[in-house]
Scaffold this motif. Structure first.
Motif, PDB file in Angstrom:
ATOM      1  N   UNK A  55       0.538  -2.885   1.773  1.00 38.08           N
ATOM      2  CA  UNK A  55       0.058  -2.285   3.006  1.00 38.08           C
ATOM      3  C   UNK A  55      -1.465  -2.357   3.156  1.00 38.08           C
ATOM      4  N   UNK A  56      -2.117  -3.094   2.255  1.00 39.71           N
ATOM      5  CA  UNK A  56      -3.561  -3.301   2.338  1.00 39.71           C
ATOM      6  C   UNK A  56      -3.809  -4.799   2.443  1.00 39.71           C
ATOM      7  N   UNK A  57      -3.836  -5.349   3.655  1.00 36.02           N
ATOM      8  CA  UNK A  57      -3.895  -6.801   3.843  1.00 36.02           C
ATOM      9  C   UNK A  57      -5.049  -7.489   3.111  1.00 36.02           C
ATOM     10  N   UNK A  58      -6.192  -6.847   3.052  1.00 38.92           N
ATOM     11  CA  UNK A  58      -7.335  -7.499   2.420  1.00 38.92           C
ATOM     12  C   UNK A  58      -7.078  -7.801   0.952  1.00 38.92           C
ATOM     13  N   UNK A  59      -6.315  -6.933   0.274  1.00 40.06           N
ATOM     14  CA  UNK A  59      -6.017  -7.191  -1.138  1.00 40.06           C
ATOM     15  C   UNK A  59      -5.081  -8.388  -1.288  1.00 40.06           C
ATOM     16  N   UNK A  60      -4.202  -8.589  -0.319  1.00 36.84           N
ATOM     17  CA  UNK A  60      -3.322  -9.756  -0.348  1.00 36.84           C
ATOM     18  C   UNK A  60      -4.119 -11.029  -0.081  1.00 36.84           C
ATOM     19  N   UNK A  61      -5.001 -10.976   0.913  1.00 39.60           N
ATOM     20  CA  UNK A  61      -5.819 -12.152   1.242  1.00 39.60           C
ATOM     21  C   UNK A  61      -6.689 -12.566   0.063  1.00 39.60           C
ATOM     22  N   UNK A  62      -7.373 -11.611  -0.534  1.00 41.11           N
ATOM     23  CA  UNK A  62      -8.290 -11.948  -1.626  1.00 41.11           C
ATOM     24  C   UNK A  62      -7.529 -12.458  -2.846  1.00 41.11           C
ATOM     25  N   UNK A  63      -6.352 -11.920  -3.109  1.00 43.44           N
ATOM     26  CA  UNK A  63      -5.555 -12.406  -4.233  1.00 43.44           C
ATOM     27  C   UNK A  63      -5.101 -13.838  -4.022  1.00 43.44           C
ATOM     28  N   UNK A  64      -4.617 -14.140  -2.810  1.00 43.70           N
ATOM     29  CA  UNK A  64      -4.171 -15.497  -2.508  1.00 43.70           C
ATOM     30  C   UNK A  64      -5.326 -16.493  -2.560  1.00 43.70           C
ATOM     31  N   UNK A  65      -6.499 -16.062  -2.083  1.00 39.73           N
ATOM     32  CA  UNK A  65      -7.666 -16.952  -2.086  1.00 39.73           C
ATOM     33  C   UNK A  65      -8.168 -17.237  -3.496  1.00 39.73           C
ATOM     34  N   UNK A  66      -7.887 -16.335  -4.427  1.00 40.29           N
ATOM     35  CA  UNK A  66      -8.390 -16.478  -5.793  1.00 40.29           C
ATOM     36  C   UNK A  66      -7.437 -17.262  -6.690  1.00 40.29           C
ATOM     37  N   UNK A  67      -6.360 -17.800  -6.136  1.00 38.48           N
ATOM     38  CA  UNK A  67      -5.353 -18.479  -6.949  1.00 38.48           C
ATOM     39  C   UNK A  67      -5.046 -19.865  -6.396  1.00 38.48           C
ATOM     40  N   UNK A  68      -4.305 -20.645  -7.184  1.00 36.53           N
ATOM     41  CA  UNK A  68      -3.892 -21.991  -6.787  1.00 36.53           C
ATOM     42  C   UNK A  68      -2.511 -22.003  -6.146  1.00 36.53           C
ATOM     43  N   UNK A  69      -1.770 -20.913  -6.321  1.00 33.05           N
ATOM     44  CA  UNK A  69      -0.415 -20.808  -5.782  1.00 33.05           C
ATOM     45  C   UNK A  69      -0.077 -19.340  -5.624  1.00 33.05           C
ATOM     46  N   UNK A  70       0.910 -19.050  -4.778  1.00 32.97           N
ATOM     47  CA  UNK A  70       1.295 -17.667  -4.492  1.00 32.97           C
ATOM     48  C   UNK A  70       2.801 -17.516  -4.646  1.00 32.97           C
ATOM     49  N   UNK A  71       3.213 -16.439  -5.316  1.00 25.68           N
ATOM     50  CA  UNK A  71       4.629 -16.075  -5.402  1.00 25.68           C
ATOM     51  C   UNK A  71       4.763 -14.635  -4.913  1.00 25.68           C
ATOM     52  N   UNK A  72       5.578 -14.455  -3.894  1.00 27.51           N
ATOM     53  CA  UNK A  72       5.767 -13.133  -3.297  1.00 27.51           C
ATOM     54  C   UNK A  72       7.132 -12.588  -3.714  1.00 27.51           C
ATOM     55  N   UNK A  73       7.129 -11.698  -4.717  1.00 30.82           N
ATOM     56  CA  UNK A  73       8.372 -11.056  -5.142  1.00 30.82           C
ATOM     57  C   UNK A  73       8.420  -9.592  -4.736  1.00 30.82           C
ATOM     58  N   UNK A  74       7.315  -9.060  -4.227  1.00 27.58           N
ATOM     59  CA  UNK A  74       7.247  -7.630  -3.912  1.00 27.58           C
ATOM     60  C   UNK A  74       8.107  -7.268  -2.710  1.00 27.58           C
TER      61      UNK A  74
END
Length: 298
Positions: free
Chosen positions: A53-72
């Motif tokens: 529920x905090x979009x900025x934390x999702x954006x910054x996490x995705x930007x800091x990685x080479x790939x994203x897995x959404x299991x939440x």
């Protein structure tokens, strides 16, 4: 490869974290609490504080990685519709963060209630559009991203992802059985639940990311369909209570909100996924796990 994992402290997500770390990758795991952060640190992952529920934390996490897995996913069935809205927004945010890059993203969905062309669901079958009765929109949201050219793919999980520590559908059935004092199945109990061990599911996520998927759909399904009657009997044996059939008209009185899942008949194939990824499940089967993985411990 550095992978950002949402739901990294959950039952499936933590197995995904361990799988990637064991294979030599780096993991940035989303944690919303000190307890979650401590768990990720013990596993050897880097901690990224935030939540769905905090979009900025999702954006910054995705930007800091080479790939994203959404299991939440917020598994609060008392506010299921709201949880689905939050999930859809989170997927949209993650997709926007990697838009214009070549980063792959995998969104977790389910094989439940697919629009099947045959008796056994395949990776080609479409996910249903969200409805008031079943508002989950994970796959629809991922498909919208893929249509825009974002490398968003889907990993469908069966209704039972099992193993020690499971708090999903089997655990919910056990709670219902404890409350009612008997284990039940509807009519002849021949409806089927596909299943997979959590570590086999985690392996499928890793192989898919390493492959670099582009708008694909995978099935992390080890067993195509376990008869519900056998699941009910395994629970009855584990709790030492009777196992009985109930007529369809009485199912809601026994299973309450869980009735659609207790009645679900959705065998599913993973043949395409196995061929595409070279994925071979090796974990214990569902009925063996129910008997031996601590499901009935206090």
């Amino acid at each position: 490869m550095r992978v950002f994992v949402t739901g990294a402290t959950g039952f499936v997500g933590s197995a995904v974290v361990e799988e990637f770390l064991a294979s030599g990758h780096e993991v940035l795991g989303l944690a919303r609490s000190d307890k979650g952060a401590e768990l990720l640190t013990k596993l050897g992952a880097d901690v990224h504080r935030g939540d769905l529920e905090t979009p900025e934390t999702l954006r910054s996490g995705a930007c800091a990685a080479d790939a994203v897995i959404h299991t939440a996913f917020l598994h609060d069935f008392s506010r299921f519709q709201q949880s689905c809205v939050i999930d859809r927004a989170a997927i949209k945010t993650l997709g926007a963060a990697i838009d214009g890059t070549d980063k792959p993203m995998i969104v977790t969905a389910g094989v439940a209630f697919l629009e099947t062309a045959d008796q056994i669901a395949t990776e080609n079958d479409k996910a249903p559009e969200p409805t008031d009765q079943y508002p989950r929109a994970s796959e629809v949201a991922a498909s919208a991203l893929a249509a825009r050219g974002i490398r968003a793919s889907v990993m469908r999980l069966p209704p039972s992802v099992h193993g020690a520590g499971d708090h999903g559908f089997v655990a919910m059935l056990i709670d219902i059985t404890r409350e009612k004092g008997l284990s039940a199945y509807i009519e002849d109990g021949r409806n089927h639940w596909p299943a997979v061990h959590r570590r086999d599911a985690a392996c499928a996520f890793r192989l898919a990311i390493e492959l670099g998927p582009r708008g694909e759909t995978f099935h992390a399904v080890a067993e195509e369909g376990v008869p519900f009657q056998k699941i009910a009997q395994a629970i009855a044996t584990g709790l030492d209570v009777p196992c009985t059939t109930i007529p369809a008209e009485d199912a809601a009185g026994h299973f309450t909100w869980f009735t659609p899942f207790a009645a679900m008949d959705q065998p599913a194939s993973s043949a395409q996924t196995r061929e595409r990824l070279g994925w071979t499940p090796t974990g214990p089967e569902l009925l063996k796990d129910i008997a031996e993985a601590g499901y009935f411990d206090p």
